[in-house]
Motif scaffolding. Structure first.
Motif, PDB file in Angstrom:
ATOM      1  N   ARG A  79      -2.716   6.510   9.676  1.00  0.00           N
ATOM      2  CA  ARG A  79      -1.308   6.919   9.570  1.00  0.00           C
ATOM      3  C   ARG A  79      -1.119   8.383   9.971  1.00  0.00           C
ATOM      4  O   ARG A  79      -0.153   8.734  10.630  1.00  0.00           O
ATOM      5  N   ASP A 205      -2.857  -4.738  -0.303  1.00  0.00           N
ATOM      6  CA  ASP A 205      -1.798  -3.759  -0.020  1.00  0.00           C
ATOM      7  C   ASP A 205      -2.120  -2.978   1.250  1.00  0.00           C
ATOM      8  O   ASP A 205      -1.224  -2.664   2.044  1.00  0.00           O
ATOM      9  N   ASP A 209       0.176  -2.802   4.582  1.00  0.00           N
ATOM     10  CA  ASP A 209       0.595  -1.512   5.101  1.00  0.00           C
ATOM     11  C   ASP A 209       0.210  -1.375   6.573  1.00  0.00           C
ATOM     12  O   ASP A 209       0.987  -0.874   7.390  1.00  0.00           O
TER      13      ASP A 209
END
Length: 295
Positions: A79, A205, A209
């Motif tokens: 990210r 999760d 994501d």
């Protein structure tokens, strides 16, 4: 600058970094012995525009192993620095496929040094280690299956069954250098090894994501997103059914119709556009000496 060259430059800068020309010279133009001939299946597959959608498929599929995803989430910075990670991966694939043998070994040694620093604890309490042969094998088989699947779908000259087996065997060399024991040598073996991981896969999760990041909020300007989403659509249609189910990427009753009329054509169009842009004759990657096949 003509639109084709501008588009190619934009793609290269994302995938290979701001110094794409220097990297290209170090891979395609540098003197030295190569491990593979330009006409080998591995060169044909890795020089095709289908690698873009295939790479997205690989990332989505790899995210479904909780321990592999934990390592990516905590150590890769996807990210914070998504293009940096992509550039390092593209350099690894290009150098080990097309580059001088000595350059390929340097890249592999560097990756192994990085893997020595990657370990931790997943959210479910299990430990992971980037040197774990079991996890390395998962990453490899998911990646190679994705690249081969994309090439067979989008290439005008798909590999024959014998050539596809050769591709899997040729891809095993770099995998072995990174610690994958007894990497698959045939497509049948590749499929068997993939299937064996089924009981270990789960959506976490971290996987959700990653899927959201890759499919809904890519780090691109608004104007570049439609083209990217066409490639992403192609990637989704190539995922195995179990992966689409786990990631919530099935569309229920309309899934088959949407795939046939929208998603598959979008993936094919996006790949064709990338291939057109990257087939600029002046690019060293496309010279007869360095290019195995047209994109």
């Amino acid at each position: 600058m003509p639109i084709r060259r501008r588009l190619a430059a934009a793609l290269r800068s994302r995938v290979a970094g701001p110094d794409a020309d220097r990297r290209a010279a170090a891979i395609w133009l540098a003197p030295g012995e190569r491990r593979f001939a330009p006409t080998d299946p591995i060169c044909r597959v890795h020089n095709h525009a289908g690698m873009y959608a295939g790479g997205l498929r690989a990332l989505l599929l790899q995210s479904l192993h909780p321990l592999a995803m934990a390592g990516v989430g905590e150590h890769s910075g996807y990210r914070g620095d998504p293009w940096g990670r992509l550039q390092r991966t593209s350099e690894f694939i290009a150098m080990t496929t097309f580059g001088p043998v000595e350059g390929a070994q340097r890249v592999l040694d560097r990756i192994n040094r990085v893997h020595d620093t990657v370990s931790g604890t997943a959210p479910d309490g299990r430990t992971y280690d980037a040197r774990d042969p079991h996890l390395l094998t998962w990453v490899h088989v998911a990646e190679i299956d994705s690249f081969l699947t994309a090439y067979q779908r989008y290439s005008r000259t798909p590999l024959t069954p014998a050539e596809a087996d050769t591709y899997v065997a040729q891809a095993s060399w770099a995998a072995g250098q990174l610690g994958v024991p007894d990497a698959p040598q045939t497509v049948a073996d590749l499929q068997r090894r993939l299937s064996a991981y089924g009981p270990e896969l789960a959506v976490t999760d971290g996987a959700r994501d990653a899927a959201a990041f890759l499919l809904r909020e890519p780090p691109l300007p608004i104007g570049a997103r439609p083209g990217y989403w066409m490639l992403a659509a192609g990637a989704v249609t190539m995922l195995p059914d179990y992966a689409r189910d786990l990631l919530g990427l099935r569309l229920g009753r309309v899934d088959a119709v949407a795939e046939r009329l929208v998603l598959r054509p979008a993936g094919r169009l996006g790949t064709a556009a990338v291939g057109w842009a990257l087939s600029e004759p002046s690019d060293p990657r496309n010279s007869p000496e360095s290019s195995a096949t047209s994109r």
